[in-house]
Each structure stands twice: as C-alpha cells, then as structure tokens.
Design a protein around this motif. Sequence first.
Motif, short mmCIF file in Angstrom:
data_model
loop_
_atom_site.label_atom_id
_atom_site.label_comp_id
_atom_site.label_asym_id
_atom_site.label_seq_id
_atom_site.Cartn_x
_atom_site.Cartn_y
_atom_site.Cartn_z
N MET A 36 33.89 -6.29 27.98
CA MET A 36 33.04 -5.11 28.17
C MET A 36 31.59 -5.53 28.31
O MET A 36 30.85 -5.00 29.15
CB MET A 36 33.21 -4.15 26.98
CG MET A 36 32.50 -2.81 27.19
SD MET A 36 33.25 -1.86 28.52
CE MET A 36 31.82 -1.49 29.52
N LEU A 37 31.17 -6.47 27.50
CA LEU A 37 29.80 -6.98 27.61
C LEU A 37 29.55 -7.57 29.00
O LEU A 37 28.48 -7.40 29.57
CB LEU A 37 29.52 -8.04 26.53
CG LEU A 37 29.50 -7.52 25.10
CD1 LEU A 37 29.34 -8.70 24.13
CD2 LEU A 37 28.40 -6.50 24.89
N LYS A 38 30.55 -8.22 29.55
CA LYS A 38 30.40 -8.80 30.89
C LYS A 38 30.29 -7.71 31.95
O LYS A 38 29.54 -7.85 32.92
CB LYS A 38 31.55 -9.75 31.19
CG LYS A 38 31.42 -11.03 30.37
CD LYS A 38 32.51 -12.03 30.65
CE LYS A 38 32.28 -13.27 29.80
NZ LYS A 38 33.31 -14.28 29.98
N LEU A 39 31.00 -6.59 31.77
CA LEU A 39 30.84 -5.46 32.69
C LEU A 39 29.43 -4.88 32.58
O LEU A 39 28.80 -4.56 33.60
CB LEU A 39 31.87 -4.37 32.40
CG LEU A 39 33.32 -4.64 32.81
CD1 LEU A 39 34.23 -3.55 32.29
CD2 LEU A 39 33.43 -4.77 34.31
N LEU A 40 28.94 -4.73 31.35
CA LEU A 40 27.58 -4.23 31.15
C LEU A 40 26.57 -5.19 31.77
O LEU A 40 25.61 -4.76 32.42
CB LEU A 40 27.29 -4.05 29.66
CG LEU A 40 28.05 -2.94 28.95
CD1 LEU A 40 27.87 -3.03 27.44
CD2 LEU A 40 27.63 -1.58 29.47
N ASP A 82 22.59 -6.62 35.86
CA ASP A 82 22.19 -7.51 36.96
C ASP A 82 22.01 -6.72 38.25
O ASP A 82 21.03 -6.91 38.98
CB ASP A 82 23.23 -8.62 37.18
CG ASP A 82 23.18 -9.71 36.12
OD1 ASP A 82 22.14 -9.85 35.44
OD2 ASP A 82 24.21 -10.41 35.97
N GLN A 83 22.96 -5.83 38.53
CA GLN A 83 22.90 -5.02 39.74
C GLN A 83 21.66 -4.13 39.74
O GLN A 83 21.05 -3.90 40.79
CB GLN A 83 24.17 -4.17 39.86
CG GLN A 83 24.29 -3.45 41.17
CD GLN A 83 25.64 -2.76 41.30
OE1 GLN A 83 26.45 -2.73 40.38
NE2 GLN A 83 25.88 -2.18 42.46
N ARG A 84 21.26 -3.65 38.57
CA ARG A 84 20.07 -2.81 38.45
C ARG A 84 18.78 -3.62 38.37
O ARG A 84 17.70 -3.05 38.31
CB ARG A 84 20.18 -1.93 37.21
CG ARG A 84 21.25 -0.88 37.30
CD ARG A 84 21.42 -0.19 35.97
NE ARG A 84 22.43 0.86 36.05
CZ ARG A 84 22.25 2.09 35.63
NH1 ARG A 84 21.12 2.44 35.06
NH2 ARG A 84 23.20 2.98 35.75
N GLY A 85 18.90 -4.96 38.31
CA GLY A 85 17.72 -5.81 38.23
C GLY A 85 17.01 -5.74 36.89
O GLY A 85 15.80 -5.95 36.81
N MET A 86 17.75 -5.47 35.84
CA MET A 86 17.17 -5.32 34.50
C MET A 86 17.26 -6.63 33.72
O MET A 86 18.25 -7.34 33.79
CB MET A 86 17.89 -4.22 33.73
CG MET A 86 17.69 -2.85 34.33
SD MET A 86 18.60 -1.57 33.44
CE MET A 86 17.74 -1.61 31.89
N SER A 87 16.21 -6.92 32.95
CA SER A 87 16.19 -8.09 32.08
C SER A 87 16.99 -7.80 30.82
O SER A 87 16.98 -6.67 30.32
CB SER A 87 14.77 -8.45 31.68
OG SER A 87 14.01 -8.75 32.81
#
Length: 176
Positions: A59-63, A68-73
């Motif tokens: 689940m953490l990997k999906l998050l 990553d897709q949203r470009g968030m740190s």
Amino acid sequence: LAILMRLRQVCCHLDLLKEHHKPGAYGEPSAKLDVFFELLDEAMDGGHRILVFSQFVSMLKLLRAELDQRGMSYCYLDGSTQDRLEQCQRFNLQPDIPVFLISLKAGGTGLNLTGADMVVHFDPWWNPAVEDQATDRAHRIGQTRPVTVYRLVAMDTLEEKILVMHAQKRELVAGV
C-alpha cells in the motif's frame, strides 16, 4: 488468517491482491485512497506535515507511486530502508517535505518525527498499542504543535470490527 489479511487489503485497494490480477487492472483508485488524497490536499493547504502509517508495504508503494505522479516530495521508510535515521532527519529538517510514508512495523518504535503535526493510519492494526506507539513518533520531546490523528476505516467491513476490538482491548487494559 490469510483470508482476514486479504479482507483488510481489499479495504485499502484492490491492487493489493496482486496474485489474482495484474496490478492496475481495476483502473480506479479505492475510495480510501481518494479520501486520503483529499485529506492530504487539505492538510498541505493548512501547512501541516504528515506521517502516514500502513501495515502493508504494498500500500505504501501505491501511495508512493501516486505521490511521484503528482510530483510531491516525501520520505519513505519500510523494513528494507537502509538509511532510517537519514530519512527521519531529512523529514524533520526539511519543511518542504510534507509526507513521510512509514511501514507500521519498521517505523512504529524508536523514531523521533516531531516535524509532523498530523498522523494518518491508513489501515487499522489488530493491536491498538502498536498504533499508539506509531502515533507517538510525532509526540516526542521537541514537538511544539498539537498533533492530529486520523484513522481511515472502510465502513461495514472488517476494519470496523477491528476498531470494536481496539475498544475492548483498551477497556480490558484500563480495568487491569
């Protein structure tokens, strides 16, 4: 026990049932994932920094993929993380990193994460004391802000039954 684990995974996201289909085959994210990202967006707008705990590394990997897709740190910690303390220091010292994704087992004890003022338990664990220990990562010496805790629970599922069990365990401990 395996069936109970599968039922818990279904509450989080259908892609956690990897061996039954190809990841991403369902196309739509889970309702819980949608709620999480709404909560995340609101929290970030309010200047909050968040610890996100899940029992499931998958689940953490999906998050992580969605962030990553949203470009968030973000920072990330699970049992395979080699630089645990560096990840914690990075999160605590860099206010531009709003999210720390943490495996409940790997990050439930021994860490000081006062950079966060919000804790999200993505899925409930059987033992409420384990969740409390994880939450306490933000409640450490040096914390200057109130800490808010959210537990994401799918209605009418095994997760609600786990919360009932939490209450019973807490009542038992209080009685002893």
